[in-house]
Enzyme design. Structure first.
Site, PDB file in Angstrom:
ATOM      1  N   TYR A   1     -65.869 -66.997 -13.198  1.00  0.00           N
ATOM      2  CA  TYR A   1     -67.285 -66.599 -13.187  1.00  0.00           C
ATOM      3  C   TYR A   1     -67.547 -65.344 -14.029  1.00  0.00           C
ATOM      4  O   TYR A   1     -68.440 -64.565 -13.720  1.00  0.00           O
ATOM      5  CB  TYR A   1     -67.788 -66.405 -11.747  1.00  0.00           C
ATOM      6  CG  TYR A   1     -67.557 -67.632 -10.877  1.00  0.00           C
ATOM      7  CD1 TYR A   1     -68.267 -68.811 -11.113  1.00  0.00           C
ATOM      8  CD2 TYR A   1     -66.613 -67.635  -9.857  1.00  0.00           C
ATOM      9  CE1 TYR A   1     -68.048 -69.943 -10.339  1.00  0.00           C
ATOM     10  CE2 TYR A   1     -66.382 -68.770  -9.080  1.00  0.00           C
ATOM     11  CZ  TYR A   1     -67.108 -69.916  -9.329  1.00  0.00           C
ATOM     12  OH  TYR A   1     -66.886 -71.029  -8.562  1.00  0.00           O
TER      13      TYR A   1
ATOM     14  N   CYS B   1     -78.757 -51.749 -22.354  1.00  0.00           N
ATOM     15  CA  CYS B   1     -79.871 -50.868 -22.082  1.00  0.00           C
ATOM     16  C   CYS B   1     -80.395 -51.187 -20.679  1.00  0.00           C
ATOM     17  O   CYS B   1     -81.446 -51.811 -20.514  1.00  0.00           O
ATOM     18  CB  CYS B   1     -80.937 -51.130 -23.140  1.00  0.00           C
ATOM     19  SG  CYS B   1     -82.133 -49.859 -23.172  1.00  0.00           S
TER      20      CYS B   1
ATOM     21  N   GLU C   1     -62.187 -78.577  -4.014  1.00  0.00           N
ATOM     22  CA  GLU C   1     -62.694 -78.186  -5.323  1.00  0.00           C
ATOM     23  C   GLU C   1     -62.476 -76.707  -5.603  1.00  0.00           C
ATOM     24  O   GLU C   1     -63.435 -75.943  -5.699  1.00  0.00           O
ATOM     25  CB  GLU C   1     -64.196 -78.485  -5.393  1.00  0.00           C
ATOM     26  CG  GLU C   1     -64.516 -79.954  -5.189  1.00  0.00           C
ATOM     27  CD  GLU C   1     -66.008 -80.217  -5.036  1.00  0.00           C
ATOM     28  OE1 GLU C   1     -66.440 -81.317  -5.396  1.00  0.00           O
ATOM     29  OE2 GLU C   1     -66.734 -79.321  -4.537  1.00  0.00           O
TER      30      GLU C   1
ATOM     31  N   ARG D   1     -62.436 -70.614  -8.417  1.00  0.00           N
ATOM     32  CA  ARG D   1     -61.992 -69.222  -8.542  1.00  0.00           C
ATOM     33  C   ARG D   1     -60.471 -69.085  -8.437  1.00  0.00           C
ATOM     34  O   ARG D   1     -59.832 -68.417  -9.251  1.00  0.00           O
ATOM     35  CB  ARG D   1     -62.651 -68.423  -7.406  1.00  0.00           C
ATOM     36  CG  ARG D   1     -62.484 -66.931  -7.508  1.00  0.00           C
ATOM     37  CD  ARG D   1     -62.971 -66.262  -6.214  1.00  0.00           C
ATOM     38  NE  ARG D   1     -64.331 -66.593  -5.874  1.00  0.00           N
ATOM     39  CZ  ARG D   1     -65.423 -65.964  -6.326  1.00  0.00           C
ATOM     40  NH1 ARG D   1     -65.298 -64.954  -7.153  1.00  0.00           N
ATOM     41  NH2 ARG D   1     -66.629 -66.342  -5.951  1.00  0.00           N
TER      42      ARG D   1
HETATM   43  N1  LLP Z   1     -67.570 -76.838  -5.194  1.00  0.00           N
HETATM   44  C1  LLP Z   1     -68.880 -76.575  -5.174  1.00  0.00           C
HETATM   45  C2  LLP Z   1     -69.819 -77.630  -4.811  1.00  0.00           C
HETATM   46  C3  LLP Z   1     -69.335 -75.295  -5.507  1.00  0.00           C
HETATM   47  O1  LLP Z   1     -70.635 -75.025  -5.466  1.00  0.00           O
HETATM   48  C4  LLP Z   1     -68.409 -74.285  -5.858  1.00  0.00           C
HETATM   49  C5  LLP Z   1     -68.847 -72.950  -6.240  1.00  0.00           C
HETATM   50  C6  LLP Z   1     -67.039 -74.621  -5.884  1.00  0.00           C
HETATM   51  C7  LLP Z   1     -66.653 -75.913  -5.530  1.00  0.00           C
HETATM   52  C8  LLP Z   1     -65.973 -73.646  -6.271  1.00  0.00           C
HETATM   53  O2  LLP Z   1     -65.874 -72.574  -5.392  1.00  0.00           O
HETATM   54  P1  LLP Z   1     -64.696 -71.498  -5.611  1.00  0.00           P
HETATM   55  O3  LLP Z   1     -63.392 -72.166  -5.298  1.00  0.00           O
HETATM   56  O4  LLP Z   1     -64.757 -71.062  -7.024  1.00  0.00           O
HETATM   57  O5  LLP Z   1     -65.033 -70.396  -4.680  1.00  0.00           O
HETATM   58  N2  LLP Z   1     -70.938 -67.057  -9.338  1.00  0.00           N
HETATM   59  C9  LLP Z   1     -70.369 -66.700  -8.051  1.00  0.00           C
HETATM   60  C10 LLP Z   1     -69.664 -67.890  -7.410  1.00  0.00           C
HETATM   61  C11 LLP Z   1     -70.586 -69.065  -7.230  1.00  0.00           C
HETATM   62  C12 LLP Z   1     -69.861 -70.248  -6.653  1.00  0.00           C
HETATM   63  C13 LLP Z   1     -70.673 -71.465  -6.810  1.00  0.00           C
HETATM   64  N3  LLP Z   1     -70.077 -72.645  -6.311  1.00  0.00           N
HETATM   65  C14 LLP Z   1     -69.396 -65.543  -8.237  1.00  0.00           C
HETATM   66  O6  LLP Z   1     -69.279 -65.046  -9.339  1.00  0.00           O
HETATM   67  O7  LLP Z   1     -68.781 -65.105  -7.266  1.00  0.00           O
END
Ligand code: LLP
Length: 447
Positions: free
Chosen positions: A405, A376, A305, A308
């Site tokens: 994100y 602010c 999945e 990012r």
């Molecule tokens: N699958 C599940 C179950 C997840 O919880 C996440 C991310 C992904 C896949 C995708 O992960 P990625 O490939 O994007 O790393 N807001 C935070 C990141 C939170 C990620 C949450 N879950 C940030 O801005 O770094």
């Protein structure tokens, strides 16, 4: 081009992190060949600009690599929490991706964009009854079950509609991937999923197998995000395969799907590597093949999945500089016309970003400053200690690698409208994918 100029061009490109970025003859930053300063003029700022070819390229890397490394039936799901809007679900559909959605809102957006819900997986550690009803009525492909209270509701709601709902159980393998604590999710004490170590996973499997209106297709885990090392993924895979083996022994149940979640790291700053995702996948696959062979189970279909790493490097954010503030002996600020409302990641995680003065890319970086937003709030910063040419009011400042994100975590704090998002398509034309919020949009829910 003479050798000296070519060398400068090369090092300038090298300093730009990703090869979809460049500098044109006006000394302006470009993305996918488009002049960012012209785009800022045309659309106003803050503006997010996406490179569609990059998104498609990233999706194809995953699709091809997963089928090649894991075999047919293995494929990537785009984790749409990274950037969720109709445009991205249309691309995901065209590129043959599945999607991971984490709320009815994301699912609604996907379905509204014409994405087939049967290719979607619904996540979330607290799915409401409304989420479950909506997902089942949309014909969601799989629900990734977080706990047994939720399983009971899924079973009842599916049963009432005469549906047998395919599900995965989300397990916590007990892995610490050494990334930021807020984005670590696979440890035993996580709020997500069901722990293997405590024996609760066994109880959950036994309980699930006794349900009439759900079909257990396999297991899911997600260890965290922005991970650059293959080891934690292999560790997670090893524990999950070990669990599949033990579930077969204890319950005679053999999992068809092993979903390893997302989390591959992305290069935000020069000192971070640019990962070769196909190579990463092949290394994980090699490890899994060996483990599966030793354990005698059948090779599960493997899903991943990525969020990012699909969208982050496809996008940058453009701001107009308001001015500078030099506090002699302390620090210097450059203020921009956006900030934590469109990018809360530095305020939340002190995330790394590369900042460029898009309108004067060839000038020397003589001003080391903190990039401050317009809210602010003292913590409304985008980055600290960044060297750029001394900016003047009206210059265009770019923050690179903002596709993941950023918009999806944007807010209207201080009643600042969300930015517009434009995309450069593969033929070089530019179109709006999310229009800029207006003041009317800001008040339209107020009664
Ligand atoms: N699958 C599940 C179950 C997840 O919880 C996440 C991310 C992904 C896949 C995708 O992960 P990625 O490939 O994007 O790393 N807001 C935070 C990141 C939170 C990620 C949450 N879950 C940030 O801005 O770094």
């Amino acid at each position: 081009m003479n050798a000296a100029v070519e060398k400068t061009e090369k090092s300038a490109r090298g300093a730009l992190l990703h090869d979809n970025l460049g500098i044109n003859e006006s000394g302006h930053l470009t993305i996918a060949g488009a002049d960012t300063v012209e785009l800022a003029k045309q659309y106003g700022t803050p503006l997010m600009v996406m490179d569609e070819a990059r998104i498609r390229r990233n999706m194809r890397i995953y699709r091809t690599a997963m089928e090649r490394s894991f075999g047919k039936g293995s494929y990537p799901l785009y984790a749409s929490k990274a950037f969720s809007c109709k445009y991205i679900y249309r691309i995901a559909k065209e590129e043959g991706m599945g999607v991971d959605v984490v709320s009815s809102g994301e699912l609604y957006t996907a379905v509204n964009a014409g994405f087939d819900a049967s290719n979607a997986f619904l996540h979330g550690n607290n799915k409401t009854d409304a989420d479950i009803v909506y997902a089942i009525e949309c014909g969601i492909g799989h629900i990734v079950v977080d706990n047994m209270v939720e399983l009971d509701r899924i079973d009842e709601i599916a049963g009432a509609r005469g549906v047998v709902q395919p599900i995965l159980l989300r397990l916590t393998p007990g892995i610490d991937p050494h990334t930021h604590a807020a984005i670590t999710t696979g440890k035993v004490d996580s709020k997500f999923g069901i722990a293997i170590e405590t024996g609760q996973a066994d109880d959950a499997v036994a309980y699930t197998l006794g349900k009439q209106n759900v079909r257990l297709d396999g297991f899911h885990c997600h260890i965290g995000s922005q991970i650059f090392d293959v080891t934690p993924f292999c560790d997670a895979a090893r524990l999950m395969i070990k669990y599949i083996v033990s579930a077969r022994e204890k319950f005679g149940y053999e999992a068809d799907i092993l979903n390893l979640g997302g989390g591959f790291g992305v290069r935000y700053i020069e000192s971070q590597p640019e990962l070769d995702y196909a190579d990463f996948i092949e290394r994980i696959a090699g490890f899994i093949r060996a483990e599966v062979k030793n354990s005698g189970i059948k090779m599960p279909r493997v899903l991943m999945e990525p969020g990012r790493s699909i969208v982050a490097d496809s996008c940058l954010t453009l701001y107009t500089v308001g001015g500078t503030k030099v506090i002699p002996g302390f620090k210097s600020y450059v203020s921009i016309d956006g900030g934590m409302p469109d990018n809360p990641r530095y305020a939340l995680y002190e995330s790394d970003y590369t900042v460029k003065l898009a309108s004067r890319m060839r000038d020397g970086d003589d001003f080391v400053c903190t990039v401050a937003g317009r809210c602010c709030e003292s913590g409304d910063l985008i980055q600290e200690n960044v060297p750029i040419p001394t900016p003047r009011r009206g210059d265009i400042l770019a923050v690179l690698v903002t596709g993941a994100y950023n918009y999806s975590m944007a807010s209207n704090y201080n009643r600042i409208p969300r930015p517009a998002v434009a995309a450069v398509s593969e033929n070089g034309s530019v179109h709006t994918v999310i229009r800029r919020e207006t003041f009317d949009d800001l008040v339209h829910l107020d009664v």
